[in-house]
Each structure stands twice: as structure tokens, then as C-alpha cells.
Design a protein around this motif. Structure first.
Motif, PDB file in Angstrom:
ATOM      1  N   GLY A  87       0.799  -1.224   0.000  1.00  0.00           N
ATOM      2  CA  GLY A  87       0.000   0.000   0.000  1.00  0.00           C
ATOM      3  C   GLY A  87       0.834   1.276   0.000  1.00  0.00           C
ATOM      4  O   GLY A  87       0.339   2.340   0.370  1.00  0.00           O
ATOM      5  N   LYS A  88       2.087   1.187  -0.393  1.00  0.00           N
ATOM      6  CA  LYS A  88       2.964   2.360  -0.416  1.00  0.00           C
ATOM      7  C   LYS A  88       2.851   3.081  -1.754  1.00  0.00           C
ATOM      8  O   LYS A  88       2.567   2.498  -2.774  1.00  0.00           O
ATOM      9  CB  LYS A  88       4.427   1.957  -0.186  1.00  0.00           C
ATOM     10  N   LYS A  89       3.103   4.369  -1.730  1.00  0.00           N
ATOM     11  CA  LYS A  89       3.003   5.197  -2.926  1.00  0.00           C
ATOM     12  C   LYS A  89       4.362   5.623  -3.485  1.00  0.00           C
ATOM     13  O   LYS A  89       4.447   6.122  -4.588  1.00  0.00           O
ATOM     14  CB  LYS A  89       2.210   6.469  -2.619  1.00  0.00           C
ATOM     15  N   LEU A  90       5.405   5.454  -2.704  1.00  0.00           N
ATOM     16  CA  LEU A  90       6.711   5.979  -3.078  1.00  0.00           C
ATOM     17  C   LEU A  90       7.791   4.960  -2.742  1.00  0.00           C
ATOM     18  O   LEU A  90       7.766   4.363  -1.668  1.00  0.00           O
ATOM     19  CB  LEU A  90       6.973   7.279  -2.303  1.00  0.00           C
ATOM     20  N   VAL A  91       8.703   4.754  -3.672  1.00  0.00           N
ATOM     21  CA  VAL A  91       9.844   3.880  -3.436  1.00  0.00           C
ATOM     22  C   VAL A  91      11.095   4.710  -3.685  1.00  0.00           C
ATOM     23  O   VAL A  91      11.232   5.334  -4.739  1.00  0.00           O
ATOM     24  CB  VAL A  91       9.848   2.659  -4.386  1.00  0.00           C
ATOM     25  N   LEU A  92      12.007   4.740  -2.710  1.00  0.00           N
ATOM     26  CA  LEU A  92      13.275   5.440  -2.858  1.00  0.00           C
ATOM     27  C   LEU A  92      14.386   4.410  -2.990  1.00  0.00           C
ATOM     28  O   LEU A  92      14.421   3.437  -2.244  1.00  0.00           O
ATOM     29  CB  LEU A  92      13.562   6.324  -1.631  1.00  0.00           C
ATOM     30  N   PHE A  93      15.278   4.626  -3.937  1.00  0.00           N
ATOM     31  CA  PHE A  93      16.428   3.751  -4.124  1.00  0.00           C
ATOM     32  C   PHE A  93      17.682   4.497  -3.695  1.00  0.00           C
ATOM     33  O   PHE A  93      17.887   5.643  -4.096  1.00  0.00           O
ATOM     34  CB  PHE A  93      16.597   3.386  -5.607  1.00  0.00           C
ATOM     35  N   ASN A  94      18.516   3.855  -2.928  1.00  0.00           N
ATOM     36  CA  ASN A  94      19.825   4.410  -2.621  1.00  0.00           C
ATOM     37  C   ASN A  94      20.722   4.233  -3.840  1.00  0.00           C
ATOM     38  O   ASN A  94      21.475   5.114  -4.202  1.00  0.00           O
ATOM     39  CB  ASN A  94      20.422   3.718  -1.404  1.00  0.00           C
ATOM     40  N   ARG A  95      20.643   3.103  -4.439  1.00  0.00           N
ATOM     41  CA  ARG A  95      21.372   2.780  -5.660  1.00  0.00           C
ATOM     42  C   ARG A  95      20.394   2.138  -6.629  1.00  0.00           C
ATOM     43  O   ARG A  95      19.429   1.502  -6.225  1.00  0.00           O
ATOM     44  CB  ARG A  95      22.515   1.795  -5.385  1.00  0.00           C
ATOM     45  N   HIS A  96      20.682   2.274  -7.899  1.00  0.00           N
ATOM     46  CA  HIS A  96      19.842   1.683  -8.923  1.00  0.00           C
ATOM     47  C   HIS A  96      20.741   0.944  -9.892  1.00  0.00           C
ATOM     48  O   HIS A  96      21.918   1.267 -10.025  1.00  0.00           O
ATOM     49  CB  HIS A  96      19.043   2.788  -9.640  1.00  0.00           C
ATOM     50  N   VAL A  97      20.190  -0.022 -10.593  1.00  0.00           N
ATOM     51  CA  VAL A  97      20.985  -0.831 -11.506  1.00  0.00           C
ATOM     52  C   VAL A  97      21.757   0.033 -12.509  1.00  0.00           C
ATOM     53  O   VAL A  97      22.903  -0.269 -12.852  1.00  0.00           O
ATOM     54  CB  VAL A  97      20.117  -1.898 -12.217  1.00  0.00           C
ATOM     55  N   LEU A  98      21.185   1.134 -12.949  1.00  0.00           N
ATOM     56  CA  LEU A  98      21.846   1.962 -13.951  1.00  0.00           C
ATOM     57  C   LEU A  98      23.140   2.583 -13.429  1.00  0.00           C
ATOM     58  O   LEU A  98      24.039   2.904 -14.212  1.00  0.00           O
ATOM     59  CB  LEU A  98      20.895   3.044 -14.471  1.00  0.00           C
ATOM     60  N   ASP A  99      23.280   2.717 -12.114  1.00  0.00           N
ATOM     61  CA  ASP A  99      24.535   3.211 -11.531  1.00  0.00           C
ATOM     62  C   ASP A  99      25.724   2.388 -12.033  1.00  0.00           C
ATOM     63  O   ASP A  99      26.827   2.904 -12.185  1.00  0.00           O
ATOM     64  CB  ASP A  99      24.526   3.097 -10.009  1.00  0.00           C
ATOM     65  N   GLY A 100      25.494   1.103 -12.264  1.00  0.00           N
ATOM     66  CA  GLY A 100      26.560   0.214 -12.706  1.00  0.00           C
ATOM     67  C   GLY A 100      27.275   0.693 -13.948  1.00  0.00           C
ATOM     68  O   GLY A 100      28.462   0.407 -14.144  1.00  0.00           O
TER      69      GLY A 100
END
Length: 132
Positions: free
Chosen positions: A19-32
Motif C-alpha cells: 500500500g505504499k506510494k513511493l519507493v526510494l532507491f539508494n542505488r539503482h541498476v543503472l549506476d553500474g
């Protein structure tokens, strides 16, 4: 393997389930792409994912610059010497600038509370429905 397991539970799907509306990523795959000699092209080859697929759930990128050198602390998660960390940060930022239309910078500061406040101000501007 780990790659398969990570893709089975997508953060967007898990957030919806909870039921969450927002997801925050510290790192994302594209950082690679910033860490590979051939950049994002190598990342696409390695993962088998297109850049579009990698970014499909990313509405905004908020990039946090490293702190000024006197405040940079190496630890088990941040092991690069300061000049290398700055260069890697610059390359990570550039990956998103090159591939995403909504990149927002947070300057490195000597006070973490100032950086956190700038991040929250930017986040509230981008996602006005979030609460304090």
C-alpha cells in the motif's frame, strides 16, 4: 541466482502490495554503467536489459554530491579515496543526465542536516503528496 531473485520481487510491486506510494532507491541498476569500462553499453550487455527497462519505474533522480573533502569519511561502504569518490559520483550523475529527463542535484555540504533538508525540499517539490 541472485540476479533472478532480485528481479522476481520488483520494488514497485512490493510497494503496491504494502500500500505504499513511493519507493526510494539508494542505488539503482543503472549506476553500474558508471563503474564499467564500456559504460551503459556494457551494462546493457551484462544484464540483458535495455536502458528503458532499467528506468521504467524511475520518475525522478535526486543525485547527492559527495561532501567537501574535509568531511568525507571512508568506511566499509565508502572505501574509495576522496578524488576517486568524486569522479565516480560525477560518472554516476552523468549516466542519469544522459538517460533520464528528471535529474536533480543536491550539493555536498559540510553539514549532513543541510544536505538532508535540501533532499527533502527537492523530494517534496517533485512529489507534493508526501507527508512530513
Amino acid at each position: 541466482g541472485p540476479r533472478h531473485d532480485q528481479r522476481q520481487i520488483h520494488p514497485r510491486d512490493e510497494a503496491r502490495r504494502l500500500g505504499k506510494k513511493l519507493v526510494l532507491f539508494n542505488r539503482h541498476v543503472l549506476d553500474g554503467g558508471a563503474y564499467l569500462g564500456g559504460g551503459v553499453a556494457d551494462l546493457v550487455t551484462i544484464t540483458g536489459l535495455t536502458v528503458e527497462t532499467m528506468l521504467e519505474d524511475i520518475d525522478h533522480v535526486i543525485w547527492l554530491a559527495p561532501p567537501p573533502e574535509p568531511y568525507y569519511v571512508q568506511n566499509e561502504y565508502r572505501f574509495e579515496p576522496y578524488p576517486e569518490a568524486v569522479e565516480l559520483g560525477r560518472r554516476v550523475r552523468q549516466v542519469y543526465v544522459d538517460h533520464h529527463p528528471s535529474v536533480h542535484d543536491i550539493a555536498g555540504t559540510d553539514r549532513f542536516d543541510d544536505k538532508r533538508a535540501a533532499f527533502m525540499e527537492t523530494l517534496r517539490r517533485l512529489v507534493p503528496q508526501i507527508e512530513e
